[in-house]
Design a protein around this motif. Structure first.
Motif, PDB file in Angstrom:
ATOM      1  N   ASP A   1       0.787  -1.234   0.000  1.00 56.12           N
ATOM      2  CA  ASP A   1       0.000   0.000   0.000  1.00 56.12           C
ATOM      3  C   ASP A   1       0.823   1.290   0.000  1.00 56.12           C
ATOM      4  OD1 ASP A   1      -2.294  -1.464  -0.013  1.00 56.12           O
ATOM      5  OD2 ASP A   1      -2.656  -1.330   2.143  1.00 56.12           O
ATOM      6  N   ASN A   2       2.126   1.190  -0.277  1.00 56.46           N
ATOM      7  CA  ASN A   2       2.919   2.409  -0.117  1.00 56.46           C
ATOM      8  C   ASN A   2       3.567   2.893  -1.406  1.00 56.46           C
ATOM      9  OD1 ASN A   2       4.902   0.510  -0.464  1.00 56.46           O
ATOM     10  ND2 ASN A   2       6.227   1.302   1.169  1.00 56.46           N
ATOM     11  N   ALA A   3       3.072   2.493  -2.577  1.00 55.38           N
ATOM     12  CA  ALA A   3       3.711   2.877  -3.835  1.00 55.38           C
ATOM     13  C   ALA A   3       3.166   4.203  -4.369  1.00 55.38           C
ATOM     14  CB  ALA A   3       3.514   1.786  -4.876  1.00 55.38           C
ATOM     15  N   ASP A   4       4.095   5.081  -4.756  1.00 58.73           N
ATOM     16  CA  ASP A   4       3.707   6.274  -5.509  1.00 58.73           C
ATOM     17  C   ASP A   4       3.492   5.910  -6.972  1.00 58.73           C
ATOM     18  OD1 ASP A   4       4.036   8.128  -3.313  1.00 58.73           O
ATOM     19  OD2 ASP A   4       6.197   7.893  -3.567  1.00 58.73           O
ATOM     20  N   VAL A   5       4.379   5.036  -7.476  1.00 60.48           N
ATOM     21  CA  VAL A   5       4.312   4.599  -8.876  1.00 60.48           C
ATOM     22  C   VAL A   5       4.421   3.078  -8.920  1.00 60.48           C
ATOM     23  CG1 VAL A   5       5.385   4.702 -11.165  1.00 60.48           C
ATOM     24  CG2 VAL A   5       5.440   6.717  -9.673  1.00 60.48           C
ATOM     25  N   ILE A   6       3.513   2.452  -9.653  1.00 56.60           N
ATOM     26  CA  ILE A   6       3.627   1.022  -9.936  1.00 56.60           C
ATOM     27  C   ILE A   6       3.969   0.850 -11.409  1.00 56.60           C
ATOM     28  CG2 ILE A   6       2.363  -1.152 -10.192  1.00 56.60           C
ATOM     29  CD1 ILE A   6       0.870  -0.543  -7.649  1.00 56.60           C
ATOM     30  N   ILE A   7       5.009   0.073 -11.666  1.00 60.45           N
ATOM     31  CA  ILE A   7       5.411  -0.261 -13.034  1.00 60.45           C
ATOM     32  C   ILE A   7       5.025  -1.706 -13.285  1.00 60.45           C
ATOM     33  CG2 ILE A   7       7.345  -0.525 -14.631  1.00 60.45           C
ATOM     34  CD1 ILE A   7       8.790   1.692 -13.016  1.00 60.45           C
ATOM     35  N   ILE A   8       4.293  -1.938 -14.365  1.00 56.26           N
ATOM     36  CA  ILE A   8       3.876  -3.295 -14.728  1.00 56.26           C
ATOM     37  C   ILE A   8       4.859  -3.825 -15.761  1.00 56.26           C
ATOM     38  CG2 ILE A   8       1.997  -4.715 -15.617  1.00 56.26           C
ATOM     39  CD1 ILE A   8       0.085  -2.389 -14.892  1.00 56.26           C
ATOM     40  N   GLY A   9       5.632  -4.829 -15.366  1.00 52.98           N
ATOM     41  CA  GLY A   9       6.630  -5.416 -16.258  1.00 52.98           C
ATOM     42  C   GLY A   9       8.042  -5.128 -15.786  1.00 52.98           C
TER      43      GLY A   9
ATOM     44  N   ALA B   1      -1.880   2.843  -6.414  1.00 53.91           N
ATOM     45  CA  ALA B   1      -0.748   3.754  -6.630  1.00 53.91           C
ATOM     46  C   ALA B   1      -1.265   5.070  -7.174  1.00 53.91           C
ATOM     47  CB  ALA B   1       0.253   3.142  -7.598  1.00 53.91           C
ATOM     48  N   GLY B   2      -0.454   6.095  -7.049  1.00 56.05           N
ATOM     49  CA  GLY B   2      -0.819   7.389  -7.620  1.00 56.05           C
ATOM     50  C   GLY B   2      -0.720   7.368  -9.135  1.00 56.05           C
ATOM     51  N   LYS B   3       0.315   6.647  -9.639  1.00 59.19           N
ATOM     52  CA  LYS B   3       0.518   6.582 -11.088  1.00 59.19           C
ATOM     53  C   LYS B   3       0.995   5.186 -11.473  1.00 59.19           C
ATOM     54  CE  LYS B   3       1.365  11.502 -11.594  1.00 59.19           C
ATOM     55  NZ  LYS B   3       2.239  12.580 -12.092  1.00 59.19           N
ATOM     56  N   VAL B   4       0.734   4.827 -12.719  1.00 54.76           N
ATOM     57  CA  VAL B   4       1.080   3.488 -13.210  1.00 54.76           C
ATOM     58  C   VAL B   4       1.756   3.604 -14.573  1.00 54.76           C
ATOM     59  CG1 VAL B   4       0.089   1.329 -14.116  1.00 54.76           C
ATOM     60  CG2 VAL B   4      -0.723   2.253 -11.941  1.00 54.76           C
ATOM     61  N   ILE B   5       2.797   2.785 -14.779  1.00 55.19           N
ATOM     62  CA  ILE B   5       3.443   2.660 -16.087  1.00 55.19           C
ATOM     63  C   ILE B   5       3.241   1.235 -16.583  1.00 55.19           C
ATOM     64  CG2 ILE B   5       5.652   2.570 -17.317  1.00 55.19           C
ATOM     65  CD1 ILE B   5       6.640   4.842 -15.532  1.00 55.19           C
ATOM     66  N   LEU B   6       2.695   1.102 -17.784  1.00 52.09           N
ATOM     67  CA  LEU B   6       2.535  -0.197 -18.427  1.00 52.09           C
ATOM     68  C   LEU B   6       3.749  -0.428 -19.329  1.00 52.09           C
ATOM     69  CD1 LEU B   6       0.563  -2.620 -19.089  1.00 52.09           C
ATOM     70  CD2 LEU B   6      -0.187  -1.246 -21.044  1.00 52.09           C
TER      71      LEU B   6
ATOM     72  N   ASN C   1     -11.059   7.106  -6.912  1.00 53.96           N
ATOM     73  CA  ASN C   1     -10.892   8.161  -5.895  1.00 53.96           C
ATOM     74  C   ASN C   1      -9.501   8.777  -5.867  1.00 53.96           C
ATOM     75  OD1 ASN C   1     -13.545   7.637  -5.020  1.00 53.96           O
ATOM     76  ND2 ASN C   1     -12.839   6.010  -3.644  1.00 53.96           N
ATOM     77  N   GLY C   2      -9.014   9.156  -7.052  1.00 54.55           N
ATOM     78  CA  GLY C   2      -7.708   9.809  -7.117  1.00 54.55           C
ATOM     79  C   GLY C   2      -6.537   8.853  -7.134  1.00 54.55           C
ATOM     80  N   PHE C   3      -6.801   7.550  -7.081  1.00 53.90           N
ATOM     81  CA  PHE C   3      -5.749   6.536  -7.164  1.00 53.90           C
ATOM     82  C   PHE C   3      -5.995   5.662  -8.379  1.00 53.90           C
ATOM     83  CE2 PHE C   3      -5.454   7.633  -2.696  1.00 53.90           C
ATOM     84  CZ  PHE C   3      -4.095   7.503  -2.411  1.00 53.90           C
ATOM     85  N   ILE C   4      -4.962   4.896  -8.735  1.00 54.48           N
ATOM     86  CA  ILE C   4      -5.132   3.826  -9.721  1.00 54.48           C
ATOM     87  C   ILE C   4      -5.186   2.520  -8.948  1.00 54.48           C
ATOM     88  CG2 ILE C   4      -4.246   2.747 -11.819  1.00 54.48           C
ATOM     89  CD1 ILE C   4      -4.884   5.736 -12.105  1.00 54.48           C
ATOM     90  N   SER C   5      -6.239   1.772  -9.158  1.00 46.49           N
ATOM     91  CA  SER C   5      -6.417   0.487  -8.475  1.00 46.49           C
ATOM     92  C   SER C   5      -6.082  -0.648  -9.442  1.00 46.49           C
ATOM     93  CB  SER C   5      -7.866   0.349  -7.995  1.00 46.49           C
ATOM     94  OG  SER C   5      -8.082  -0.931  -7.439  1.00 46.49           O
ATOM     95  N   LEU C   6      -5.235  -1.566  -8.996  1.00 51.86           N
ATOM     96  CA  LEU C   6      -4.848  -2.700  -9.811  1.00 51.86           C
ATOM     97  C   LEU C   6      -5.389  -3.982  -9.183  1.00 51.86           C
ATOM     98  CD1 LEU C   6      -1.072  -1.904 -10.491  1.00 51.86           C
ATOM     99  CD2 LEU C   6      -3.042  -1.267 -11.859  1.00 51.86           C
ATOM    100  N   THR C   7      -6.194  -4.703  -9.929  1.00 52.91           N
ATOM    101  CA  THR C   7      -6.645  -6.026  -9.501  1.00 52.91           C
ATOM    102  C   THR C   7      -5.645  -7.036 -10.049  1.00 52.91           C
ATOM    103  OG1 THR C   7      -8.943  -5.303  -9.639  1.00 52.91           O
ATOM    104  CG2 THR C   7      -8.547  -7.673  -9.531  1.00 52.91           C
ATOM    105  N   THR C   8      -5.047  -7.833  -9.176  1.00 48.86           N
ATOM    106  CA  THR C   8      -4.004  -8.754  -9.594  1.00 48.86           C
ATOM    107  C   THR C   8      -4.260 -10.166  -9.062  1.00 48.86           C
ATOM    108  OG1 THR C   8      -2.416  -8.749  -7.751  1.00 48.86           O
ATOM    109  CG2 THR C   8      -2.451  -6.794  -9.142  1.00 48.86           C
ATOM    110  N   SER C   9      -3.440 -11.093  -9.500  1.00 52.84           N
ATOM    111  CA  SER C   9      -3.529 -12.474  -9.028  1.00 52.84           C
ATOM    112  C   SER C   9      -3.139 -12.596  -7.564  1.00 52.84           C
ATOM    113  CB  SER C   9      -2.621 -13.376  -9.873  1.00 52.84           C
ATOM    114  OG  SER C   9      -1.279 -12.911  -9.823  1.00 52.84           O
TER     115      SER C   9
END
Length: 379
Positions: free
Chosen positions: A14-22, A223-228, A209-217
């Motif tokens: 729960d503490n990521a500012d940015v999540i990078i996928i990959g 996170a606040g921002k996400v990079i694919l 609500n101002g966040f990006i929510s990622l549903t994962t396995s």
């Protein structure tokens, strides 16, 4: 459903500012750039595979920017300025890779590269050799030299190739150890405080609500921002990106006594490629035998490609020599109609860096930095 402890949620989830996928070359290069620019930023990388899934640990380790026939094919579709821009981009990307990781750490060797033409390709060879001067002049601003491509027919007997009538040399082509590249890159991002979690497949990305929510396995992340940065697999989350997967099948022989190869080699417009590695031959390609069959997200081999690669090993690369095949594997590349990668914002606070068109080693470092810069510019 996973039930995580307080410590697991606060320290890992729960503490990521940015999540990078990959966690391939692009994703980790983006993480590296983010932390160098904003050291306080909390960056989390999620990877669905045990190792980076795709091509970053499965490619052939070619530090190249295109053969003469590949450049001429690009010029048939694009302007000289566009092709020069892509050569410049790939060349700068290779230099950035070397600068970031160090030549010794990735076993970078600039032995040069060769394009082979078969006995039945005289007309094609003539067309390519006739265009060498034009391409050298066109690419001089990018490479810094006008002595890029040259005729190398005299070297054919020394390499012992069969069914090869002509050869063009590229003095600026090199090779790397792909495994070492990814290990040193992982070490660098770890040392900067980036967390990489494997075995975590992304199933859905939603604004919440101002966040990006990622549903994962492995449960839900925010996170606040996400990079694919999933390259060929981008369509699975954002079909509108229109990235077409392209499977590349690869083999490596057992060690061969007295192997004459030293460098990187291509034929058939780059659809086949081989090199030396630890006294072995690495050989891959064959996607052009059946494009539709190789437009897949499934790893594995096909009999048609295996037979063709084995046949070319016997006829062209190692004629009259005994060899045994030790490894078979495949990687999935990402292609598109346009020769440039896609680096853009796809949704509010969601960015992508995909479609490296089979040139991930050359482009990946810059593509990652570019998307990281785009994200930071949106603060």
């Amino acid at each position: 459903m996973n039930t995580y402890s307080y410590w697991e949620r606060t320290a890992f989830i729960d503490n990521a500012d940015v999540i990078i996928i990959g966690s391939g070359l692009v994703g980790l290069s983006a993480a590296l750039h983010l932390k160098k620019q904003e050291p306080a930023l909390k960056v989390l990388v999620l990877e669905r595979g045990f190792l980076p899934t795709g091509a970053s640990t499965k490619n052939a380790g070619f530090a190249c920017f295109g053969t003469v026939s590949e450049q001429l094919a690009a010029l048939d579709k694009s302007s000289e300025d566009e092709v020069l821009q892509m050569v410049d981009y790939k060349w700068r990307g290779l230099q950035r890779l070397r600068q970031n990781l160090g030549d010794e750490n990735i076993d970078y060797q600039q032995y040069g590269g060769y394009e082979l033409f078969g006995n039945d390709e005289q007309e094609k060879a003539e067309r390519c050799t006739d265009q060498i001067e034009r391409l050298n002049k066109l690419f001089q601003p990018a490479i810094g030299s006008a002595a890029i491509y040259s005729v190398a027919d005299a070297k054919i007997p020394g390499f012992g190739f069969g069914n090869t009538s002509r050869m063009i040399y590229n003095a600026f082509e090199g090779q790397i150890d792909t495994g070492k590249m990814m290990r040193i890159l992982l070490n660098q991002v770890y040392n900067l405080g980036v967390l990489v979690l494997n075995g975590c497949e992304i199933r859905q990305i939603e604004q919440e609500n101002g966040f990006i929510s990622l549903t994962t396995s492995q449960g839900n992340f925010k996170a606040g921002k996400v990079i694919l940065a999933t390259n060929a697999f981008a369509n699975q989350l954002f079909p509108e990106l229109k990235v077409t997967p392209g499977r590349g099948q690869v083999l490596v022989t057992k060690p061969i006594t007295g192997l004459k190869l030293k460098g990187t080699y291509h034929f058939n417009e780059g659809y086949y490629y081989f090199r030396n590695i630890d006294n072995r031959v690495l050989f891959g390609g064959g996607r052009n035998l059946d494009f539709a069959a190789e437009e897949t997200w499934e790893f594995g081999q096909t009999e048609a490609v295996k037979q063709q690669l084995t046949q070319y090993l016997k006829q062209i690369i190692l004629p009259g020599q005994n060899f045994e095949i030790d490894y078979w594997w495949s990687g999935i590349m990402g292609f598109g109609e346009n020769i440039t990668p896609i680096v853009k914002q796809v949704e509010p606070n969601v960015f992508c860096a995909v479609r490296c068109n089979g040139m991930g080693v050359a482009m990946g470092s810059l593509v990652g930095e570019e998307v990281a810069g785009l994200l930071l510019s949106q603060n």
